[in-house]
Design a protein around this motif. Structure first.
Motif, short mmCIF file in Angstrom:
data_model
loop_
_atom_site.label_atom_id
_atom_site.label_comp_id
_atom_site.label_asym_id
_atom_site.label_seq_id
_atom_site.Cartn_x
_atom_site.Cartn_y
_atom_site.Cartn_z
N VAL A 256 0.85 -1.19 0.00
CA VAL A 256 0.00 0.00 0.00
C VAL A 256 0.89 1.24 0.00
CG1 VAL A 256 -1.63 1.34 1.38
CG2 VAL A 256 -1.92 -1.14 1.15
N GLY A 257 0.57 2.20 -0.86
CA GLY A 257 1.33 3.44 -0.92
C GLY A 257 2.64 3.36 -1.66
N ASP A 258 2.98 2.22 -2.24
CA ASP A 258 4.21 2.08 -3.03
C ASP A 258 4.14 3.01 -4.24
OD1 ASP A 258 6.37 1.29 -4.59
OD2 ASP A 258 6.11 -0.84 -4.17
N PRO A 259 5.12 3.89 -4.44
CA PRO A 259 5.05 4.80 -5.58
C PRO A 259 5.30 4.13 -6.93
CG PRO A 259 7.11 5.12 -4.39
CD PRO A 259 6.28 4.17 -3.57
N TRP A 260 5.92 2.96 -6.93
CA TRP A 260 6.29 2.34 -8.21
C TRP A 260 5.07 2.05 -9.10
CZ3 TRP A 260 9.91 1.98 -11.57
CH2 TRP A 260 9.88 1.00 -12.55
N PRO A 261 4.01 1.41 -8.58
CA PRO A 261 2.85 1.14 -9.44
C PRO A 261 1.79 2.25 -9.41
CG PRO A 261 2.54 0.00 -7.38
CD PRO A 261 3.84 0.77 -7.25
N ALA A 262 2.17 3.47 -9.01
CA ALA A 262 1.16 4.51 -8.78
C ALA A 262 0.33 4.80 -10.03
CB ALA A 262 1.84 5.79 -8.28
N GLU A 263 0.98 4.95 -11.18
CA GLU A 263 0.20 5.29 -12.37
C GLU A 263 -0.75 4.15 -12.75
OE1 GLU A 263 1.65 7.69 -15.94
OE2 GLU A 263 1.54 5.67 -16.78
N VAL A 264 -0.27 2.92 -12.63
CA VAL A 264 -1.13 1.77 -12.91
C VAL A 264 -2.32 1.76 -11.95
CG1 VAL A 264 -1.24 -0.74 -12.70
CG2 VAL A 264 0.64 0.32 -13.97
N ARG A 265 -2.08 2.03 -10.69
CA ARG A 265 -3.18 2.04 -9.71
C ARG A 265 -4.17 3.18 -9.98
NH1 ARG A 265 0.31 0.52 -4.25
NH2 ARG A 265 -0.33 -1.68 -4.17
N GLU A 284 -8.90 0.66 -4.17
CA GLU A 284 -7.72 1.00 -4.96
C GLU A 284 -7.19 2.38 -4.59
OE1 GLU A 284 -4.83 -0.47 -6.95
OE2 GLU A 284 -6.70 -1.59 -6.71
N PHE A 285 -8.08 3.31 -4.32
CA PHE A 285 -7.63 4.62 -3.85
C PHE A 285 -6.87 4.48 -2.53
CE2 PHE A 285 -10.80 6.52 -6.78
CZ PHE A 285 -9.96 7.46 -7.38
N GLY A 286 -7.29 3.55 -1.68
CA GLY A 286 -6.56 3.30 -0.45
C GLY A 286 -5.16 2.79 -0.73
N ARG A 287 -5.00 1.93 -1.73
CA ARG A 287 -3.68 1.42 -2.09
C ARG A 287 -2.81 2.51 -2.72
NH1 ARG A 287 -6.98 -2.95 -4.12
NH2 ARG A 287 -7.01 -4.63 -2.57
N ILE A 288 -3.42 3.42 -3.44
CA ILE A 288 -2.67 4.52 -4.06
C ILE A 288 -1.99 5.36 -3.00
CG2 ILE A 288 -2.96 6.71 -5.30
CD1 ILE A 288 -5.20 5.27 -6.92
N GLY A 289 -2.66 5.57 -1.89
CA GLY A 289 -2.10 6.41 -0.83
C GLY A 289 -1.99 7.85 -1.28
N ALA A 290 -0.81 8.44 -1.15
CA ALA A 290 -0.61 9.86 -1.46
C ALA A 290 -0.19 10.10 -2.90
CB ALA A 290 0.45 10.44 -0.53
N HIS A 291 -0.10 9.03 -3.72
CA HIS A 291 0.54 9.15 -5.02
C HIS A 291 -0.47 9.28 -6.17
CE1 HIS A 291 4.51 8.45 -3.35
NE2 HIS A 291 3.96 7.51 -2.60
N ALA A 292 -1.02 10.49 -6.32
CA ALA A 292 -1.87 10.79 -7.47
C ALA A 292 -1.00 11.01 -8.69
CB ALA A 292 -2.72 12.02 -7.20
N THR A 293 -1.51 10.66 -9.88
CA THR A 293 -0.78 10.87 -11.12
C THR A 293 -1.62 11.66 -12.12
OG1 THR A 293 -1.55 8.72 -11.98
CG2 THR A 293 0.57 8.74 -10.83
#
Length: 341
Positions: A256-265, A284-293
């Protein structure tokens, strides 16, 4: 959101922190396109016209054959140079033949050409530059990914595009950026069809390693299918949902919150909303965490951060709204509606 906040936010995120949960982070904590802990210092230095950290970073990725990171960093550095290019000018002045400086320069030139009203003509003018950068890279797939993006906008034929694709995958068979470039070429809005795009995406995902981002390629095909009405026959609805399910499986393999798959998420959350799979989108928004793209929330000129926050808020409200509506409808039918008489 200021650039400085994004950069310093990325540096802070590299420090040890408590294990995140799947709950959505507060709105004020969301960062748009936040760079990772390696790129952030290079961007901070570039803001002060110092190209050295960027040069060292790209040289490291080239020497270590970190092609996925390299592709991201080249793209982000070119995006930064689009607004502030003094640092890149200094770099080229000091090292006019540096392959990394030339690659960022070519990426920037292609981006600017894509934004021109005379896009195809401008891109064709760049053909010698793009080809020279690519042919000077005996192992690096990133210049060939750039060549694929360039070729799509320059309206090259299938034969030429396939030859560029062969060069890219020869250097890195499962390079995500090259696969995305090929999928765009094969999409219905360019030179292919929804069916061709799904066929390509599904085959690539099948062949990819378990945690490769290429496994999310069918989600991009689904996104394009939902945006562009089919002209060449239908893509079955279950094929779209199967793509989404594959994307969810990939997302769940990362923290959760990993920036690597952020765009995919972010893309996955968007498609889940399009499919009215509200609870899964909220997760899925919870998994995205702070990383909006920016992609996909900035499509159509919308402010991407505002679009992200509005979409996330909708996943909280929509299930409750639909549940209340459904309950009210059943009440009318069961008691005071036509079904009760």
């Amino acid at each position: 959101m200021s650039l400085l906040r994004a950069l310093t936010g990325a540096v802070r995120s590299a420090r040890p922190a408590p294990e995140p949960t799947a709950e959505c982070v507060p709105d004020d904590d969301v960062l748009l396109d936040a760079p990772d802990e390696r790129l952030a210092p290079a961007l901070v230095a570039a803001a002060y016209a110092d190209p050295e950290p960027a040069a060292k970073l790209l040289a490291t990725t080239r020497d270590a054959r970190e092609w996925e990171d390299r592709d991201r960093y080249v793209t982000r550095l070119a995006t930064f140079a689009h607004r502030r290019d003094g640092w890149l000018t200094h770099w080229l002045t000091a090292a006019p033949r540096d392959p990394d400086a030339l690659l960022v320069t070519a990426q920037l030139a292609v981006r600017r050409a894509w934004e021109s009203p005379a896009r195809a003509e401008r891109l064709r003018e760049l053909d010698p530059l793009v080809r020279a950068v690519a042919e000077a890279a005996p192992q690096d797939p990133v210049p060939w990914r750039l060549a694929l993006d360039h070729a799509r906008g320059a309206h090259v034929g299938h034969t030429v595009f396939e030859s560029l694709w062969e060069q890219a995958v020869r250097r890195s068979p499962h390079h995500y950026g090259s696969h995305v470039a090929a999928l765009k070429y094969l999409s219905a809005q360019w030179y292919g069809s929804h069916r061709a795009a799904f066929d390509f995406a599904e085959q690539a995902a099948d062949d990819a390693a378990p945690r490769s981002l290429v496994r999310a390629l069918p989600v991009r095909a689904a996104y394009d299918r939902l945006r562009v009405p089919p002209r060449d026959g239908t893509v079955p609805e279950e094929r779209i949902d199967r793509a989404v399910d594959r994307g969810r499986a990939l997302s769940q393999s990362f923290a959760v919150g990993d920036p690597w798959p952020a765009e995919v998420r972010n893309l996955l959350a968007h498609v889940l909303m399009e499919r009215a799979r509200w609870e899964e989108a909220r997760e899925e928004f919870g998994r995205i965490g702070a990383h909006a793209t920016s992609f996909p929330w900035g499509a159509g000129g919308v402010d991407p951060l505002r679009g992200f926050l509005a979409a996330r808020d909708r996943t909280r409200r929509e299930p409750a709204r639909r549940g209340l509506w459904w309950g009210a409808g059943r009440g009318r039918a069961g008691r005071g509606g036509p079904g009760g008489h």
